[in-house]
Design a protein around this motif. Structure first.
Motif, PDB file in Angstrom:
ATOM      1  N   LEU A 110       0.830  -1.204   0.000  1.00 53.57           N
ATOM      2  CA  LEU A 110       0.000   0.000   0.000  1.00 53.57           C
ATOM      3  C   LEU A 110       0.863   1.252   0.000  1.00 53.57           C
ATOM      4  O   LEU A 110       0.638   2.186  -0.776  1.00 53.57           O
ATOM      5  N   LEU A 111       1.881   1.271   0.855  1.00 51.50           N
ATOM      6  CA  LEU A 111       2.723   2.456   0.978  1.00 51.50           C
ATOM      7  C   LEU A 111       3.650   2.614  -0.224  1.00 51.50           C
ATOM      8  O   LEU A 111       3.965   3.733  -0.636  1.00 51.50           O
ATOM      9  N   GLU A 112       4.075   1.483  -0.777  1.00 49.95           N
ATOM     10  CA  GLU A 112       5.013   1.531  -1.901  1.00 49.95           C
ATOM     11  C   GLU A 112       4.378   2.173  -3.130  1.00 49.95           C
ATOM     12  O   GLU A 112       5.041   2.891  -3.888  1.00 49.95           O
ATOM     13  N   TYR A 113       3.081   1.931  -3.325  1.00 55.70           N
ATOM     14  CA  TYR A 113       2.438   2.397  -4.548  1.00 55.70           C
ATOM     15  C   TYR A 113       1.586   3.649  -4.333  1.00 55.70           C
ATOM     16  O   TYR A 113       0.797   4.021  -5.200  1.00 55.70           O
ATOM     17  N   THR A 114       1.746   4.289  -3.184  1.00 57.96           N
ATOM     18  CA  THR A 114       1.014   5.526  -2.918  1.00 57.96           C
ATOM     19  C   THR A 114       1.994   6.682  -2.824  1.00 57.96           C
ATOM     20  O   THR A 114       2.952   6.629  -2.045  1.00 57.96           O
ATOM     21  N   LYS A 115       1.767   7.720  -3.634  1.00 56.10           N
ATOM     22  CA  LYS A 115       2.660   8.873  -3.604  1.00 56.10           C
ATOM     23  C   LYS A 115       2.180   9.854  -2.536  1.00 56.10           C
ATOM     24  O   LYS A 115       1.043  10.330  -2.569  1.00 56.10           O
ATOM     25  N   LEU A 116       3.054  10.136  -1.571  1.00 60.40           N
ATOM     26  CA  LEU A 116       2.734  11.066  -0.502  1.00 60.40           C
ATOM     27  C   LEU A 116       3.705  12.234  -0.535  1.00 60.40           C
ATOM     28  O   LEU A 116       4.913  12.051  -0.743  1.00 60.40           O
ATOM     29  N   ASP A 117       3.179  13.428  -0.307  1.00 66.07           N
ATOM     30  CA  ASP A 117       4.017  14.629  -0.245  1.00 66.07           C
ATOM     31  C   ASP A 117       4.475  14.873   1.189  1.00 66.07           C
ATOM     32  O   ASP A 117       3.822  14.450   2.150  1.00 66.07           O
ATOM     33  N   ASP A 118       5.577  15.590   1.313  1.00 72.16           N
ATOM     34  CA  ASP A 118       6.109  15.895   2.647  1.00 72.16           C
ATOM     35  C   ASP A 118       5.400  17.090   3.292  1.00 72.16           C
ATOM     36  O   ASP A 118       5.446  17.246   4.512  1.00 72.16           O
ATOM     37  N   THR A 119       4.770  17.923   2.492  1.00 70.69           N
ATOM     38  CA  THR A 119       4.153  19.143   3.038  1.00 70.69           C
ATOM     39  C   THR A 119       2.647  19.158   2.773  1.00 70.69           C
ATOM     40  O   THR A 119       2.158  18.584   1.795  1.00 70.69           O
ATOM     41  N   TYR A 120       1.948  19.839   3.654  1.00 61.92           N
ATOM     42  CA  TYR A 120       0.485  19.948   3.557  1.00 61.92           C
ATOM     43  C   TYR A 120       0.110  20.942   2.470  1.00 61.92           C
ATOM     44  O   TYR A 120       0.739  21.983   2.294  1.00 61.92           O
ATOM     45  N   SER A 121      -0.940  20.603   1.725  1.00 64.23           N
ATOM     46  CA  SER A 121      -1.550  21.550   0.801  1.00 64.23           C
ATOM     47  C   SER A 121      -3.065  21.467   0.977  1.00 64.23           C
ATOM     48  O   SER A 121      -3.594  20.450   1.426  1.00 64.23           O
ATOM     49  N   LYS A 150      -2.131  10.655  22.509  1.00 61.35           N
ATOM     50  CA  LYS A 150      -2.520  10.410  23.901  1.00 61.35           C
ATOM     51  C   LYS A 150      -3.036   8.991  24.114  1.00 61.35           C
ATOM     52  O   LYS A 150      -3.048   8.480  25.230  1.00 61.35           O
ATOM     53  N   ARG A 151      -3.466   8.351  23.011  1.00 65.43           N
ATOM     54  CA  ARG A 151      -4.206   7.106  23.151  1.00 65.43           C
ATOM     55  C   ARG A 151      -3.451   5.860  22.660  1.00 65.43           C
ATOM     56  O   ARG A 151      -3.843   4.749  22.999  1.00 65.43           O
ATOM     57  N   VAL A 152      -2.430   6.048  21.842  1.00 71.05           N
ATOM     58  CA  VAL A 152      -1.747   4.887  21.263  1.00 71.05           C
ATOM     59  C   VAL A 152      -0.257   4.945  21.593  1.00 71.05           C
ATOM     60  O   VAL A 152       0.267   5.963  22.073  1.00 71.05           O
ATOM     61  N   TYR A 153       0.438   3.853  21.302  1.00 68.91           N
ATOM     62  CA  TYR A 153       1.859   3.744  21.646  1.00 68.91           C
ATOM     63  C   TYR A 153       2.722   4.688  20.824  1.00 68.91           C
ATOM     64  O   TYR A 153       3.636   5.331  21.332  1.00 68.91           O
ATOM     65  N   HIS A 154       2.439   4.774  19.529  1.00 66.11           N
ATOM     66  CA  HIS A 154       3.281   5.592  18.663  1.00 66.11           C
ATOM     67  C   HIS A 154       2.474   6.070  17.460  1.00 66.11           C
ATOM     68  O   HIS A 154       1.658   5.318  16.919  1.00 66.11           O
ATOM     69  N   VAL A 155       2.700   7.324  17.069  1.00 67.86           N
ATOM     70  CA  VAL A 155       2.049   7.910  15.897  1.00 67.86           C
ATOM     71  C   VAL A 155       3.136   8.462  14.981  1.00 67.86           C
ATOM     72  O   VAL A 155       4.000   9.218  15.422  1.00 67.86           O
ATOM     73  N   GLN A 156       3.080   8.074  13.720  1.00 64.79           N
ATOM     74  CA  GLN A 156       4.048   8.576  12.748  1.00 64.79           C
ATOM     75  C   GLN A 156       3.317   9.160  11.543  1.00 64.79           C
ATOM     76  O   GLN A 156       2.479   8.493  10.934  1.00 64.79           O
ATOM     77  N   LEU A 157       3.644  10.404  11.219  1.00 64.89           N
ATOM     78  CA  LEU A 157       3.097  11.029  10.014  1.00 64.89           C
ATOM     79  C   LEU A 157       3.850  10.477   8.813  1.00 64.89           C
ATOM     80  O   LEU A 157       5.070  10.615   8.698  1.00 64.89           O
ATOM     81  N   LEU A 158       3.120   9.856   7.899  1.00 59.53           N
ATOM     82  CA  LEU A 158       3.742   9.267   6.709  1.00 59.53           C
ATOM     83  C   LEU A 158       3.823  10.252   5.556  1.00 59.53           C
ATOM     84  O   LEU A 158       4.694  10.125   4.681  1.00 59.53           O
ATOM     85  N   GLY A 159       2.922  11.228   5.533  1.00 61.92           N
ATOM     86  CA  GLY A 159       2.912  12.206   4.452  1.00 61.92           C
ATOM     87  C   GLY A 159       1.495  12.646   4.132  1.00 61.92           C
ATOM     88  O   GLY A 159       0.530  12.278   4.828  1.00 61.92           O
ATOM     89  N   TYR A 160       1.372  13.430   3.053  1.00 62.33           N
ATOM     90  CA  TYR A 160       0.085  14.007   2.682  1.00 62.33           C
ATOM     91  C   TYR A 160      -0.296  13.560   1.277  1.00 62.33           C
ATOM     92  O   TYR A 160       0.525  13.587   0.348  1.00 62.33           O
ATOM     93  N   GLU A 161      -1.558  13.174   1.146  1.00 60.78           N
ATOM     94  CA  GLU A 161      -2.086  12.726  -0.134  1.00 60.78           C
ATOM     95  C   GLU A 161      -3.085  13.763  -0.637  1.00 60.78           C
ATOM     96  O   GLU A 161      -4.028  14.114   0.066  1.00 60.78           O
ATOM     97  N   VAL A 162      -2.877  14.234  -1.854  1.00 65.79           N
ATOM     98  CA  VAL A 162      -3.826  15.169  -2.464  1.00 65.79           C
ATOM     99  C   VAL A 162      -4.861  14.342  -3.227  1.00 65.79           C
ATOM    100  O   VAL A 162      -4.522  13.566  -4.092  1.00 65.79           O
ATOM    101  N   GLU A 163      -6.116  14.515  -2.823  1.00 65.06           N
ATOM    102  CA  GLU A 163      -7.178  13.735  -3.469  1.00 65.06           C
ATOM    103  C   GLU A 163      -7.378  14.199  -4.894  1.00 65.06           C
ATOM    104  O   GLU A 163      -7.327  15.373  -5.218  1.00 65.06           O
ATOM    105  N   ASN A 164      -7.594  13.226  -5.749  1.00 64.94           N
ATOM    106  CA  ASN A 164      -7.837  13.517  -7.157  1.00 64.94           C
ATOM    107  C   ASN A 164      -9.330  13.748  -7.364  1.00 64.94           C
ATOM    108  O   ASN A 164     -10.131  12.815  -7.237  1.00 64.94           O
ATOM    109  N   ASN A 165      -9.719  14.985  -7.683  1.00 65.50           N
ATOM    110  CA  ASN A 165     -11.128  15.309  -7.814  1.00 65.50           C
ATOM    111  C   ASN A 165     -11.616  15.272  -9.272  1.00 65.50           C
ATOM    112  O   ASN A 165     -12.738  15.674  -9.576  1.00 65.50           O
ATOM    113  N   GLU A 166     -10.710  14.815 -10.168  1.00 60.75           N
ATOM    114  CA  GLU A 166     -11.112  14.766 -11.576  1.00 60.75           C
ATOM    115  C   GLU A 166     -12.148  13.693 -11.823  1.00 60.75           C
ATOM    116  O   GLU A 166     -12.103  12.657 -11.215  1.00 60.75           O
TER     117      GLU A 166
END
Length: 351
Positions: free
Chosen positions: A254-265, A335-351
Motif C-alpha cells: 500500500l505504501l510503496e504504490y502511494t505517492k505522498l508529499d512531505d508538506t500539507y496543501s 494520547k491514546r496509542v503507543y506511537h504515531v508517525q506522520l507518513l505524508g500528505y495525499e492530495v485527493e484527485n477530484n477529476e
C-alpha cells in the motif's frame, strides 16, 4: 547468568589474511530468560553461540558463567562447565545407527557413576517430557523433522543443564512444526528454569518466544532490547527491514504504490501509521477521536500481530481537514496509542 565482555574473534585465513568475525561484543543474558540473537548470514551469530560454551575460543574478551570467568579454564575444567550447557542444532546431529532411546542415553553413558537403571529411568523421563515416549525403539530415519529435533532436545537435557543453546534449531522445519518446537522450549524453560539462547535468522522465531533480543550485524550488536519494544519501535535500518518484513508485510505494498508529499496543501489528507500495544489494540481509538474533534478519519489498512501473545496492532489512517485540525487529531491520537508517525500528505484527485 551469562555475560560476554568485549568479545573479539579473529580467524586466520590463507595468505596472511584475517576475518574479524566478532568485534567487541558486550552482552548479558539473565537467568531463566529466552534470549534471541538474530542477524543475516555471516553476521557472526553461530560464532557467538559457540563462544558461550567455548567450542570456539575468543581471540580477546571474557566469557562469564554464573560469575565465573571460564575463558582461561583448561580443557578438563571446561568439559565440566559444558555439562551444564546443552546444545541443539539445525541438522539434529542424531546417530542414525542408534534408536531414539540410545541417542538420548548416549551422553548419560559417558557418566560412569550412573547405573543402567538410572540411565533407563532418566531417558524415559526425558522422552515423556518431549512427548516421544512411544518412540523409544524407533530409529531417526523413521521420524519427522520435528520429532528428530525433539530427540535432540531430550539429548541436550540429559545432563540436567542450566543453559540450552539453540543454533538455528528450527531452520530446517516447516512453520507449524517450528511453532510446536518453540512452544516446547518455552514449556521446558518454565518447568526446568532453563536459560535459553536462540540463534536464528528468522524473526518469526524471535516474535513467538524470546523475552529479549540482540540484532547482530557485521560482528557488532547493532540493537538490543525487549522483544515487544524492538518490534514496536526498531531504531536501526537492519532491524527496521527485518521487522517490516514480518509485522508490516501486508502494509508495505500500500505504501510503496502511494505517492505522498512531505508538506500539507489545501484539501490533502494526512496519512498516519498508528501502533497499538497490549490491551490498547482493542480500544475504539479512531471512533473516539473522530467524534471528539468532528474530523473525518479513514482506516486504509491494518493488521494485528502477537509478540509473545501480546497484541501489536498497526493501522494506516488518513485524516482530512485543515492543517490545524490535522495537528489536533495527531495530538489526540498520541494520547491514546503507543506511537504515531506522520507518513505524508495525499492530495485527493477530484477529476
Amino acid at each position: 547468568m551469562i555475560k560476554l565482555e568485549n568479545i573479539h574473534k579473529i580467524y586466520e585465513l590463507d595468505h596472511g589474511k584475517t576475518l574479524h568475525a566478532l568485534k567487541g561484543i558486550d552482552l548479558q543474558i539473565n537467568k531463566g530468560e529466552i534470549f534471541g540473537v538474530i542477524g543475516l548470514s555471516g553476521a557472526g551469530k553461530s560464532t557467538l553461540i559457540r563462544i558461550i560454551n567455548m567450542l570456539e575460543l575468543p581471540t580477546d574478551g571474557k566469557v562469564i558463567i554464573d560469575g565465573e570467568d571460564i575463558t582461561s579454564y583448561r580443557e578438563a575444567k571446561l568439559r565440566k562447565v559444558r555439562q551444564s550447557i546443552g546444545m541443539i542444532f539445525q541438522q539434529f546431529n542424531l546417530l542414525s545407527s542408534k534408536t531414539v532411546f540410545e541417542n538420548v542415553a548416549f551422553p548419560l553413558e559417558l557418566d560412569q557413576t550412573l547405573s543402567k537403571d538410572e540411565i533407563k529411568n532418566r531417558v524415559h523421563e526425558l522422552l515423556k517430557m518431549v512427548e516421544l515416549d512411544d518412540k523409544a525403539d524407533v530409529y531417526p530415519a523413521q521420524l519427522s523433522g520435528g520429532q528428530k529435533q525433539r530427540v535432540g532436545i531430550a539429548r541436550a537435557l540429559a545432563t540436567n543443564p542450566k543453559i540450552l543453546l539453540c543454533d538455528e534449531a528450527t531452520s530446517a522445519l516447516d512453520p507449524k512444526t517450528t511453532s510446536s518446537i518453540l512452544k516446547l522450549l518455552t514449556t521446558l524453560r518454565d518447568k526446568l528454569n532453563l536459560t535459553i539462547v536462540i540463534i536464528t535468522h528468522q524473526l518469526e522465531v524471535i516474535k513467538e518466544c524470546c523475552d529479549r533480543v540482540a540484532v547482530i550485524d557485521g560482528g557488532l550488536i547493532s540493537e538490543m532490547g525487549n522483544t515487544i519494544d524492538l518490534f514496536a519501535n526498531p531504531q536501526k535500518d537492519l532491524t527496521k527491514r527485518l521487522v517490516s518484513a514480518v509485522v508490516r508485510k501486508d502494509l508495505n505494498d500500500l505504501l510503496e504504490y502511494t505517492k505522498l508529499d512531505d508538506t500539507y496543501s489545501e484539501g490533502s489528507r494526512a496519512w498516519f501509521e498508528l501502533l497499538f500495544l497490549g490491551d490498547k489494540a482493542e480500544d475504539p481509538v479512531i471512533v473516539e477521536v473522530a467524534k471528539e474533534l468532528n474530523v473525518n478519519i479513514s482506516i486504509l489498512a491494518g493488521q494485528i500481530n502477537h509478540i509473545q501473545n501480546k497484541p501489536l496492532g498497526i493501522l494506516i489512517v488518513a485524516v482530512k481537514g485543515d492543517e490545524a485540525l490535522i495537528q489536533k487529531a495527531k495530538e489526540e491520537l498520541e494520547k491514546r496509542v503507543y506511537h504515531v508517525q506522520l507518513l505524508g500528505y495525499e492530495v485527493e484527485n477530484n477529476e
